[in-house]
Design a protein around this motif. Structure first.
Motif, PDB file in Angstrom:
ATOM      1  N   LYS A 352      11.226  61.390  -8.666  1.00 14.14           N
ATOM      2  CA  LYS A 352      11.531  62.651  -8.014  1.00 14.14           C
ATOM      3  C   LYS A 352      10.769  62.746  -6.692  1.00 14.14           C
ATOM      4  O   LYS A 352      11.288  63.180  -5.681  1.00 14.14           O
ATOM      5  N   ILE A 355      12.386  61.066  -3.729  1.00 17.27           N
ATOM      6  CA  ILE A 355      13.608  61.674  -3.192  1.00 17.27           C
ATOM      7  C   ILE A 355      13.260  62.812  -2.250  1.00 17.27           C
ATOM      8  O   ILE A 355      13.861  62.984  -1.216  1.00 17.27           O
ATOM      9  N   LEU A 356      12.232  63.553  -2.624  1.00 22.93           N
ATOM     10  CA  LEU A 356      11.919  64.755  -1.836  1.00 22.93           C
ATOM     11  C   LEU A 356      11.298  64.440  -0.477  1.00 22.93           C
ATOM     12  O   LEU A 356      10.798  63.414  -0.228  1.00 22.93           O
TER      13      LEU A 356
ATOM     14  N   GLN B 189      23.692  57.732  -5.454  1.00 19.82           N
ATOM     15  CA  GLN B 189      22.588  57.288  -4.600  1.00 19.82           C
ATOM     16  C   GLN B 189      23.072  57.187  -3.150  1.00 19.82           C
ATOM     17  O   GLN B 189      22.373  57.583  -2.218  1.00 19.82           O
ATOM     18  N   LEU B 192      23.517  60.686  -1.680  1.00 20.71           N
ATOM     19  CA  LEU B 192      22.235  61.341  -1.449  1.00 20.71           C
ATOM     20  C   LEU B 192      21.505  60.787  -0.243  1.00 20.71           C
ATOM     21  O   LEU B 192      20.854  61.527   0.492  1.00 20.71           O
ATOM     22  N   LYS B 197      22.869  67.103   3.911  1.00 23.15           N
ATOM     23  CA  LYS B 197      23.082  68.130   2.876  1.00 23.15           C
ATOM     24  C   LYS B 197      24.255  69.050   3.201  1.00 23.15           C
ATOM     25  O   LYS B 197      24.883  69.612   2.311  1.00 23.15           O
ATOM     26  N   ARG B 206      28.440  68.229  -4.444  1.00 23.52           N
ATOM     27  CA  ARG B 206      27.561  69.225  -5.061  1.00 23.52           C
ATOM     28  C   ARG B 206      28.372  70.175  -5.932  1.00 23.52           C
ATOM     29  O   ARG B 206      27.966  70.540  -7.039  1.00 23.52           O
ATOM     30  N   LEU B 252      17.173  59.992 -10.470  1.00 23.18           N
ATOM     31  CA  LEU B 252      17.683  61.171  -9.770  1.00 23.18           C
ATOM     32  C   LEU B 252      18.742  61.940 -10.555  1.00 23.18           C
ATOM     33  O   LEU B 252      19.206  62.989 -10.113  1.00 23.18           O
ATOM     34  N   HIS B 324      17.931  66.848 -12.680  1.00 20.04           N
ATOM     35  CA  HIS B 324      17.469  66.297 -11.402  1.00 20.04           C
ATOM     36  C   HIS B 324      18.633  66.202 -10.413  1.00 20.04           C
ATOM     37  O   HIS B 324      18.469  66.460  -9.226  1.00 20.04           O
ATOM     38  N   GLU B 327      19.422  69.411  -8.850  1.00 19.24           N
ATOM     39  CA  GLU B 327      18.373  69.789  -7.915  1.00 19.24           C
ATOM     40  C   GLU B 327      18.530  69.059  -6.577  1.00 19.24           C
ATOM     41  O   GLU B 327      18.292  69.630  -5.526  1.00 19.24           O
ATOM     42  N   HIS B 328      18.901  67.787  -6.635  1.00 19.14           N
ATOM     43  CA  HIS B 328      18.894  66.970  -5.422  1.00 19.14           C
ATOM     44  C   HIS B 328      20.224  66.892  -4.690  1.00 19.14           C
ATOM     45  O   HIS B 328      20.246  66.589  -3.506  1.00 19.14           O
TER      46      HIS B 328
END
Lengths: 356, 329
Positions: A352, A355-356, B189, B192, B197, B206, B252, B324, B327-328
């Motif tokens: 995690k 990724i951030l 992957q 992302l 975004k 999303r 992820l 996860h 979230e991502h």
């Protein structure tokens, strides 16, 4: 004490005494005491050095003596070695008055019937406090030689051959290492002396603290160690694990370490040969039962393994003498399955944080 | 409070439901029958038995000499009502989506992929009361994925048909399942790491991912309800039955884990989709997390005894196994 240290050797007896002999030198003893947070004392160092030197001399003398006197010499070697090792481990000389046990061998017909009777707070209990912590002998409650011999892992087969009805107190374990979880198992053949296997399992102290609920198959009792549980059991001279059946003494369960069990056995044979020649002499000269074979093997196991066990306690590791070729690292065997098991928790993927 | 803790509360209410014992004994009887064996493969809880009952002639012909005992009318009604209440629970949980994006509703129905005829209606047996459903729905409406769905609606997505939604969610679910619990699918992957975004492609991803998360969370909720009917305890994996912790992955999509345990009184056996409680300090995770079973490998032999290797995916406090990812993404 499950950390195993393998030492290459062509003569394990000689090499174990070479390792013990380092404590026959005051400089090494002082270093050991300092490393373990004890104040060094020249008098204590000399005491320990003397104990180790005398002990080796007694054991060598026992090895070279006939069975008429060798058990007594061996016992003296054992008691002296424990006195020296105790002083090192505790950082002070124990105040010992008496053996802390007596022998009852009146009217016995077999060695197995001789009784060791713990008495007060003598050498036996004091050594037990160090080498078999948590075991408190009931004063005057006898231990038969049958119980003592039956508790030595390396004697199991000879013990069962000699005493057809007797129950063993050491149960061999087979450790099976697999890709999908290692396991330990008891062959049901090794529990043949018990009415039901549960009788044996119920008397193994802390079994369910260390293992999941035992699973019975037709041939085996399967045991899985609980994760991060303390290990129970003991190891034979040839590194085979054994679980120990507790002895019931005055409604208490006692599981002695091999050191203390052998110590009691050596005391019994030493005093039997020294103070009961009317029994010992005909026994060693003309035994017809085969019990002599068992006794000789017990003496041989003590001769080889007792100093090893004491060395283990001093060095806090299980020292195993092996005879293997050195200097070869064999990577030809595929290690892919091992790789997946090594690193108890193998973390893969993208974290995690990344990724951030 | 979390969706998970509210789900625990409705499980406790189920234990006290007057219909529960009758339903429980029927389900246990069915589980032990030939139908039970087949139902495990369906992974649709109560509906599994109804599907098998409806498909009895076809299955018996296909799996000869298998004989499936038909359900009695009363049993069929009992199962139908219980399942209908679970479906009702699901509908209420996602009620806030219905007026704004009605075409997505079918895609997040955990039972949409199971074709079954109209179920019989009869005497009501309440496993879930209206009040219970309302309370759970109020809690579930705060699922973060619902907000993500509503905030990722684009002209492109609003034009999507019901069928397109269903197909998209199904594709993502299957992709995640195929990748397994230890890895994230490469497509995710790529999105992302290569898409901003606010890019259209990322927003659509999303949007569909959030719907997939809602469907997965509803599946977990339904499974918890089913398990609560059958037992007062969640299957527990702890120091008393875990043999070995195997691989663990924090990726992820979520957390994955494999472990080996010894079947016994505490947990007799596991099935895919079961929800289990894992309490082991060896994991280095908070104790008592819920995990969804994604694969089971059973082994038994005279030499080595019995063991089951489970592949597990962690379920978060929103009952989401893909936390996860939500979230991502």
């Amino acid at each position: 004490m499950s950390d195993v240290v393998y030492i290459n050797s062509e003569n394990a007896v000689k090499d174990q005494w070479n390792l013990l002999a380092q404590y026959a030198y005051p400089t090494n003893i002082v270093r050991y005491l300092q490393q373990h947070g004890f104040a060094d004392s020249k008098k204590l160092a000399e005491y320990v050095a003397g104990c180790f030197r005398q002990s080796e001399a007694y054991f060598v003398a026992a090895e070279n003596s006939p069975i008429d006197i060798s058990p007594l010499l061996q016992y003296y070697g054992a008691v002296t070695l424990l006195a020296g090792a105790s002083a090192m481990i505790r950082g002070t000389q124990l105040t010992i008055k008496g053996h802390g046990m007596t022998l009852n061998a009146s009217n016995i017909k077999r060695i197995a019937d001789a009784q060791v009777i713990p008495r007060g707070k003598g050498a036996l209990q004091q050594f037990t406090d160090i080498f078999s912590p948590g075991c408190s002998f009931a004063n005057g409650e006898p231990w038969t030689m049958e119980e003592i011999l039956g508790s030595v892992p390396d004697l199991k087969q000879d013990f069962e051959t000699c005493y057809q009805e007797a129950i063993p107190y050491a149960i061999p374990i087979e450790i099976v290492k697999r890709d999908r979880g290692s396991l330990e198992r008891i062959s049901k053949k090794d529990l043949a002396r018990f009415k039901v296997p549960e009788d044996a399992l119920a008397n193994i102290e802390n079994l369910l603290q260390s293992y999941l609920v035992p699973e019975h198959t037709n041939q085996y009792i399967i045991l899985h160690r609980k994760i991060k549980s303390p290990e129970i059991g003991t190891y034979s001279l040839f590194n085979q694990k054994h679980l120990q059946i507790a002895h019931s003494k005055k409604a208490k369960k006692l599981t002695l370490s091999q050191i203390i069990n052998m110590f009691m056995g050596m005391f019994s044979l030493g005093f039997l040969s020294r103070y009961h020649p009317e029994f010992w002499n005909p026994f060693v000269r003309s035994d017809e039962t085969g019990e002599l074979l068992l006794v000789e093997k017990f003496i041989a196991v003590c001769q080889r393994y007792f100093p090893n066990l004491v060395l283990n306690e001093i060095q806090q590791s299980r020292i195993q003498f092996v005879n293997k070729t050195k200097g070869i690292l064999d990577l030809s065997i595929s290690s892919s399955s091992e790789d997946s098991k090594q690193g108890f928790l193998k973390v893969r993927g993208i974290s995690k944080g990344k990724i951030l | 409070m979390s969706i998970r803790s509210d789900a625990y509360d409705i499980c406790k209410l189920i234990w006290d439901s007057p219909s529960r014992e009758y339903l429980k004994s029927l389900l246990l009887k069915l589980q032990a029958s030939e139908a039970g064996y087949l139902a495990r493969g369906q992974r649709a809880q109560i509906l599994s038995f109804l599907i098998i009952d409806q498909r009895k002639p076809e299955l018996e012909k296909k799996l000869h000499p298998l004989h499936i005992v038909p359900l009695k009318d009363e049993e069929r009604i009992l199962l139908s009502n219980a399942h209908r209440q679970i479906v009702q629970l699901n509908k209420e949980c996602i009620a806030s989506l219905s007026p704004k994006l009605p075409q997505c509703i079918k895609s997040i129905d955990p039972y949409v992929k199971f074709g079954y005829e109209q179920l019989p209606v009869g005497v009501e047996y309440d496993i879930l009361t209206e009040k219970t459903i309302e309370k759970m729905a109020a809690s579930f409406s705060k699922h973060p994925a619902i907000e993500v769905v509503l905030h990722s609606m684009l002209p492109d997505t609003t034009k999507m048909t019901e069928g397109k939604y269903a197909e998209s969610v199904l594709t993502i679910s299957e992709t995640l399942f195929k990748a397994g619990v230890f890895d994230a699918p490469s497509d995710f992957q790529r999105i992302l790491f290569s898409q901003a975004k606010d890019s259209i492609q990322r927003i659509i991803a999303r949007h569909i991912t959030a719907l997939t998360c809602i469907q997965a969370s509803l599946s977990v909720l339904d499974q918890l309800v089913y398990q609560a009917i059958l037992s007062n305890k969640l299957p527990l994996l702890d120091k008393n039955n875990i043999i070995e912790i195997g691989q663990m992955s924090k990726n992820l999509v979520g957390n994955g884990l494999s472990l080996l345990y010894q079947p016994g009184e505490q947990l007799v056996m596991s099935n895919i989709c079961d929800i289990v409680l894992v309490k082991s300090e060896a994991l280095g995770l908070p104790l008592g997390q819920l995990w969804k079973v994604e694969a089971v490998h059973h082994e038994y032999s005279q030499e080595f005894g019995s063991s089951e290797e489970l592949t597990l995916r962690e379920v978060d406090e929103n009952l989401n196994p893909f936390g996860h990812l939500l979230e991502h993404i």
